[in-house]
Motif scaffolding. Structure first.
Motif, PDB file in Angstrom:
ATOM      1  N   TYR A  10      -4.366   3.161  -1.541  1.00 51.70           N
ATOM      2  CA  TYR A  10      -3.539   3.291  -2.739  1.00 51.70           C
ATOM      3  C   TYR A  10      -3.894   4.566  -3.491  1.00 51.70           C
ATOM      4  O   TYR A  10      -5.005   5.073  -3.404  1.00 51.70           O
ATOM      5  N   GLY A  11      -2.938   5.041  -4.274  1.00 51.99           N
ATOM      6  CA  GLY A  11      -3.180   6.110  -5.237  1.00 51.99           C
ATOM      7  C   GLY A  11      -3.844   7.345  -4.679  1.00 51.99           C
ATOM      8  O   GLY A  11      -3.374   7.943  -3.724  1.00 51.99           O
ATOM      9  N   TRP A  25      -5.452  -0.635   4.183  1.00 47.53           N
ATOM     10  CA  TRP A  25      -4.475  -0.227   3.171  1.00 47.53           C
ATOM     11  C   TRP A  25      -5.127   0.719   2.185  1.00 47.53           C
ATOM     12  O   TRP A  25      -6.285   0.538   1.800  1.00 47.53           O
ATOM     13  N   PRO A  44       0.825  -1.212   0.000  1.00 47.88           N
ATOM     14  CA  PRO A  44       0.000   0.000   0.000  1.00 47.88           C
ATOM     15  C   PRO A  44       0.858   1.260   0.000  1.00 47.88           C
ATOM     16  O   PRO A  44       1.998   1.261   0.441  1.00 47.88           O
ATOM     17  N   ASP A  45       0.255   2.347  -0.508  1.00 45.03           N
ATOM     18  CA  ASP A  45       0.906   3.649  -0.419  1.00 45.03           C
ATOM     19  C   ASP A  45       0.813   4.195   1.004  1.00 45.03           C
ATOM     20  O   ASP A  45       1.681   4.936   1.451  1.00 45.03           O
ATOM     21  N   CYS A  46      -0.248   3.814   1.701  1.00 45.56           N
ATOM     22  CA  CYS A  46      -0.476   4.324   3.056  1.00 45.56           C
ATOM     23  C   CYS A  46      -1.317   3.314   3.828  1.00 45.56           C
ATOM     24  O   CYS A  46      -2.146   2.614   3.254  1.00 45.56           O
TER      25      CYS A  46
END
Length: 81
Positions: free
Chosen positions: A29-30, A27, A17-19
């Protein structure tokens, strides 16, 4: 000597995940929305729960609402006559 290779999964692994929400661990994303509050990364649901913990006066301060008492409102109503 063993030539055994574990079977590869049919589906690709989930990308990292991005964060990650610091409260619930979900999680993201984007372009998914994340809120930073007191240094913690929170998803929308966890941020709303944090906001709900605030007192009414704290919420009023955040949105710039005027705080007064009923007696003052009554006095001001008659002052405009």
């Amino acid at each position: 000597m063993s030539y055994y290779l574990p079977e590869q999964p049919l589906e690709p692994r989930d990308p990292l995940p991005d964060c990650v929400c610091d409260e619930c661990g979900n999680w993201f994303y984007g372009d998914e929305r994340i809120y930073i509050s007191n240094g913690r990364k929170l998803c929308a649901d966890c941020f709303s729960e944090e906001f709900d913990k605030l007192s009414t006066d704290e919420k009023a301060d955040l949105v710039g609402a005027e705080k007064t008492i009923a007696e003052e409102v009554n006095k001001n109503a008659f002052a405009h006559c």
